[in-house]
Design a protein around this motif. Structure first.
Motif, short mmCIF file in Angstrom:
data_model
loop_
_atom_site.label_atom_id
_atom_site.label_comp_id
_atom_site.label_asym_id
_atom_site.label_seq_id
_atom_site.Cartn_x
_atom_site.Cartn_y
_atom_site.Cartn_z
N SER B 14 -14.67 -27.37 26.27
CA SER B 14 -14.72 -26.56 25.05
C SER B 14 -14.20 -27.35 23.84
CB SER B 14 -13.91 -25.29 25.23
OG SER B 14 -12.56 -25.62 25.46
N SER B 15 -13.12 -28.13 24.03
CA SER B 15 -12.62 -28.85 22.87
C SER B 15 -13.55 -30.01 22.52
CB SER B 15 -11.19 -29.34 23.10
OG SER B 15 -11.05 -29.86 24.37
N ARG B 19 -15.21 -30.53 18.79
CA ARG B 19 -15.19 -31.77 18.01
C ARG B 19 -16.58 -32.16 17.55
NH1 ARG B 19 -10.37 -35.75 19.49
NH2 ARG B 19 -8.82 -34.12 19.60
N ARG B 20 -17.56 -31.96 18.42
CA ARG B 20 -18.92 -32.33 18.01
C ARG B 20 -19.42 -31.41 16.90
NH1 ARG B 20 -17.18 -35.67 20.81
NH2 ARG B 20 -16.46 -36.15 18.72
N LEU B 21 -19.00 -30.12 16.96
CA LEU B 21 -19.40 -29.20 15.89
C LEU B 21 -18.76 -29.61 14.57
CD1 LEU B 21 -19.38 -25.78 17.75
CD2 LEU B 21 -21.34 -27.07 16.94
N PRO B 75 -16.71 -21.52 14.83
CA PRO B 75 -16.27 -22.39 15.94
C PRO B 75 -15.44 -23.60 15.49
CG PRO B 75 -18.63 -22.57 15.61
CD PRO B 75 -18.18 -21.43 14.78
N THR B 76 -15.52 -23.99 14.21
CA THR B 76 -14.75 -25.18 13.81
C THR B 76 -13.47 -24.82 13.08
OG1 THR B 76 -16.03 -25.27 11.78
CG2 THR B 76 -16.74 -26.68 13.57
#
Lengths: 895, 89
Positions: B14-15, B19-21, B75-76
């Protein structure tokens, strides 16, 4: 026809409404019910001060003149916001962790808390913002003028100036009332933010309403509108690429650098996560504000007579089409845009002027010990208020001198280009540790000069300030210095030319000087904290050796933050160190934290200078920096558990050390007491025995008999009193005491206590505030009276001033009531403060006191039983005792 | 943008996704900048460039950026510990 009087009436009602909103929001915040005041939506709406009258009126005019180019002004901020993870998040985090109060404070704080840089940025910001404030005044007076011409009333030049003056005065009033209400440690203004959020909704609604009316009511639908655009004078997209790119860059940079944007973006931000919401919501706001600009411009060009001012289409179109209500709404929208911008810009500029120019001057004037005397809070507030009036006066004067008339868009761009001169230092300071103070100063001066020469001065027009001669051939015939063709490069658009050269030269000088100079230790420290803000949020320590005394620091902090807040900070720190009372150990970490709290009120440079006075120039050296670095590396090696443990051990050790010291002193005192008490018991006993023996022997004349009997009686009373005290204390300590629950008013309790002490011939003056004392108490009032009597009697005994004065201050908090007894004597030495509440403790001269030193010990026990506390309050200029009573009384049987 | 030494090279699923988001958020302004400068260079057919078509294009890109930012915002969002007010005020 809207009568002009009706318009004025509506405008006044609207202003009254804004005052009410701001007042209600401040009130709610003061009561702690500020949840929705700090919502992400309020934050987003407050950002809308980016859209000033320049947007509301000027965008349509801009579109009518140059087509789609106007949109670049809103594309830049959109890019900054959707990419908030790049710069904004870092900026807001730095702003909060360093308690930044303005953009000048940011630059000053980053480059070694320099006063000089703060002044430089402030001067730059005021110069750039003054024309913009003038522009807002102009737009409001223009819109009044439109209505007055419509209704055919007399409107002369004098009336215009008078309107502008009234508006400037009203704005000063609003800003002073809600912008300088209190000196908040966080520099937030809930009332102002709420008012501009409301104004944001009004202006958006007004512009969308006009736009919707134009598209659906006049043009006949979106498709027809597009057809109208194709048939209009601005149907061709012939955009010069340079201007498009330069203006997008300029607006993005200005969004970060304008003092008013910095104020709402960073200073008023209460939660970093609001940025996530604003990242889409604010671009949406800008989108809606821009959506109808081109249709309104096109319809205006089509319908309005030749030569009418396109800057006022938003207002004149509905009027010309007979939509009076819509025109009124549009007027309010423009009014909102202008006023909200002026209010926030004035607050931001006034904070800068006051923190970076007025306060340092004031401090210098009162050079030594300035931090200890005089009420700094009042000075800060006064200088803020004067600065607000000053900034608005400047705006008004500029308006009068310029006489209006220049197209709105031109002034806006000049102001933007001035403000963005801060950008290289700001971005460089945030991302590059190598940026130095000298580099920033040199870059700023260069950028500022190029902007003045190539944009600001020419903006007044050819022949106004700069002669046509200078434009054509340069100053003193130096052709490469021509204001609009620097270095001989001709043919550039003036705006592109000025932005390009000022930014290039500014950045280049900033970079070159930075790599050639060497930063001071403090700069390096601040640089690390700024660049690595996400690594260590609490920052490294900056003070190593400290000569400052906790009490001096407390006195100074009280003057800036106010007693309640300062005492709360000190108490919190003390309890974190495992100590009781208000005076923590002066550790470097504490001094650094305190400095940050203070900088929230008076700016980093001033706070640093004030703390520096007390720490007596104990400054950072390179060795300290190395020590800090070593320490950081070591901490990384240890596991976090070990670290937690060691800090706990340290705390325990400190507590133990404190307890040990106390016990040693107590043991000495106990010995002293034993001899004292035997003495106290023996003296009356001896005289009782002697006189009773004489009486038993008989044969004494009657008057003598009576006298001896009276002596015996007095001596036994004294004995009884002593034994009563001892008994009282032991009963209280063992918890066998019975307390009764009574209800009464604090006022009466104090009256009774003062009367019981009998101050008539002691010369002690008691100052009280009856209105504060009207507090209803539910507790054991008799016992409470006993405590008060004891304290007042103590003051009478010990206050050594020639004209002793006792002040009794009552304040109410959510937790309960505090009653402070403050005298004007010498106070109690720090090493004695710990002990006065202990049994048998007595200060210095035992004969003077005439008691066994049990009074305060009894007081403490009583207050503990009543669920409250009594403590010594240091730093009040004399001895001070604080009695605290909880709002919720402990379970007491009804009496 | 996780600067500084970080011992945890391997993150949970999930983390890693978070990070990619965040990377996606960081690419948004670059995307916007590229697309918005496109009208300066495009050669749309034989006739002159029309304001109306550029208008539709610019506002279309704008709307798309807003929607993308809206989708990515939740999400970010920084965690509770990161973004809150410091100190017990």
């Amino acid at each position: 026809m809207v009568s002009f009087k009706l318009l004025i009436f509506v405008a006044l009602c609207y202003v009254a409404f804004l005052f009410t909103v701001a007042f209600a929001a401040d009130r709610r915040a003061a009561q702690g019910r500020d949840n929705w005041l700090r919502s992400p939506i309020t934050y987003t709406l407050s950002l809308s001060i980016y859209c000033t009258a320049w947007t509301f009126y000027g965008a349509v005019g801009y579109a009518a003149r140059s087509g789609l180019e106007f949109v670049t002004i809103y594309l830049g901020p959109t890019l900054v916001l959707v990419g908030w993870w790049w710069v904004l998040r870092r900026l807001v985090r730095i702003g909060r962790s360093q308690r930044i109060t303005s953009i000048a404070d940011l630059i000053s704080s980053r480059f070694g808390k320099s006063t000089g840089l703060g002044v430089l940025v402030t001067v730059l910001a005021v110069t750039a913002a003054t024309p913009y404030i003038a522009l807002q005044l102009q737009s409001v007076t223009l819109s009044f003028e439109v209505f007055s011409q419509q209704s055919g009333s007399d409107w002369h030049g004098n009336d215009t100036n008078l309107t502008a003056l009234w508006i400037a005065g009203g704005l000063t009033l609003f800003t002073v009332i809600f912008g300088t209400r209190n000196l908040d440690a966080n520099e937030r203004h809930h009332g102002v933010v709420m008012a501009i959020a409301v104004e944001a909704v009004v202006k958006l609604f007004a512009l969308v309403a006009v736009g919707a009316f134009i598209v659906w009511g006049v043009a006949g639908g979106p498709v027809e509108t597009l057809a109208m655009i194709d048939a209009s004078p601005i149907s061709q997209f012939q955009q010069p690429g340079g201007r498009w790119v330069a203006l997008t860059f300029l607006s993005a940079a200005a969004f970060l650098c304008l003092p008013r944007m910095f104020q709402v973006l960073v200073v008023e931000n209460s939660d970093e996560r609001h940025l996530a919401t604003a990242s889409w919501a604010f671009p949406l706001y800008l989108f809606l504000m821009s959506l109808f600009v081109v249709p309104i411009a096109v319809v205006g060009l089509d319908l309005m007579p030749e030569g009418s001012n396109p800057d006022l289409f938003v207002l004149t179109l509905p009027l010309a089409l007979g939509q009076q209500g819509l025109a009124m709404l549009s007027f309010l929208g423009g009014f909102s845009s202008a006023t909200s911008m002026v209010i926030v810009a004035t607050i931001a500029l006034a904070t800068m002027v006051s923190n970076h120019i007025v306060l340092p001057l004031w401090l210098r004037r009162r050079s030594s010990g300035a931090s200890l005397h005089g009420d700094v809070r009042q000075v800060v507030l006064l200088s803020r208020r004067l600065s607000i009036a000053g900034v608005l006066a400047l705006g008004y004067v500029y308006y009068r001198l310029s006489g209006g008339g220049t197209a709105l868009a031109a002034i806006g761009l000049v102001s933007f280009a001035g403000a963005v001169q801060v950008l290289p230092s700001m971005i460089g300071g945030m991302f590059w540790r190598g940026a130095t103070h000298a580099g920033a100063a040199a870059g700023l001066v260069t950028g500022f000069s190029v902007w003045l020469w190539s944009m600001f001065l020419p903006s007044f027009g050819v022949g106004e300030i700069l002669s046509p001669q200078v434009f054509a051939h340069g100053p003193f015939g130096l052709g490469w210095l021509r204001p609009q063709a620097l270095f001989g490069i001709e043919g550039l658009d003036p705006v592109v030319h000025a932005v390009m050269w000022s930014m290039i030269l500014n950045s280049a000088v900033f970079f070159l000087v930075s790599i050639l100079t060497f930063p001071t230790p403090l700069e390096r420290l601040q640089g690390t904290q700024f660049v690595n803000v996400f690594d260590h949020s609490h920052g490294a320590r900056s003070w190593t050796q400290n000569a400052a005394d906790a009490e001096d620091l407390l006195i100074m902090s009280q003057r800036i933050l106010g007693p309640t807040e300062a005492q709360a900070i000190f108490q919190r720190e003390a309890s974190a160190q495992g100590k009781a009372g208000y005076l923590p150990d002066v550790t470097p970490r504490f001094v650094e934290r305190l400095e940050r709290e203070l900088s929230g009120s008076v700016g980093a440079a001033t706070a640093h200078a004030m703390i520096g006075q007390l720490t007596q120039g104990a400054s950072v050296s390179v060795e300290d920096l190395i020590a800090v670095a070593d320490e950081a590396a070591q901490i990384l090696e240890y596991s976090s558990r070990l670290e937690a443990k060691s800090s706990e051990q340290e705390r325990t050790a400190r507590q133990l050390r404190e307890a040990n010291e106390k016990m040693t002193v107590l043991s000495v005192q106990k010995d002293a007491f034993l001899s004292q008490i035997s003495h106290e018991l023996r003296t009356p006993m001896t005289s009782i025995r002697a006189f009773s023996e004489i009486l038993v022997d008989g044969g004494i004349p009657r008057p003598d008999q009576a006298r001896y009997a009276r002596i015996i009686h007095e001596e036994s009373t004294r004995l009884t009193r002593l034994l009563d005290d001892l008994l009282d204390l032991s009963v209280l300590e063992s918890g066998q005491v019975t307390l009764s629950r009574q209800t009464g008013v604090l006022n009466d309790v104090l009256d009774r206590a003062v009367a019981a002490v009998g101050l008539r011939d002691s010369g002690l003056e008691v100052r009280r505030s009856r209105s504060d004392e009207a507090v209803t108490l539910v507790t054991d009032l008799d016992r409470l009276t006993q405590v008060f009597i004891n304290i007042i009697a103590n003051v009478r005994k010990y206050c050594d001033h020639a004209q002793p004065v006792l002040r009794i201050l009552v304040s109410r908090t959510a937790a309960g009531v505090t009653v402070d007894f403050v005298d004007n004597g010498k106070g109690i030495d720090k090493d004695q403060q710990e002990l006065i509440f202990e049994k048998f403790s007595r200060l210095t001269d035992p004969g003077k006191a005439g008691g066994a030193g049990l009074g305060l010990a009894i007081c403490r026990e009583i207050m503990n039983r009543l669920g409250g506390a009594i403590s010594y309050l240091p730093g009040q200029g004399g001895a001070a005792f604080r009695v605290f009573l909880p709002a919720e009384p402990p379970d007491l049987p009804a009496g | 943008m996780s600067s500084g030494p970080n011992p945890n090279v391997f993150l949970g699923r999930s983390s890693y996704r978070t990070r990619r988001l965040r990377d996606a958020v960081m690419i948004l302004p670059v995307l916007g900048l590229l697309l918005w400068n496109l009208p300066l260079v495009w050669q749309g057919g034989p006739g002159p460039k029309l304001t109306s078509s550029v208008l539709i294009f610019v506002f279309g890109v704008w709307l798309a950026l807003i929607v993308l930012a809206l989708v990515l915002a939740r999400p970010t969002m920084p965690g509770d510990a990161e973004g809150k007010e410091s100190g017990p005020r």
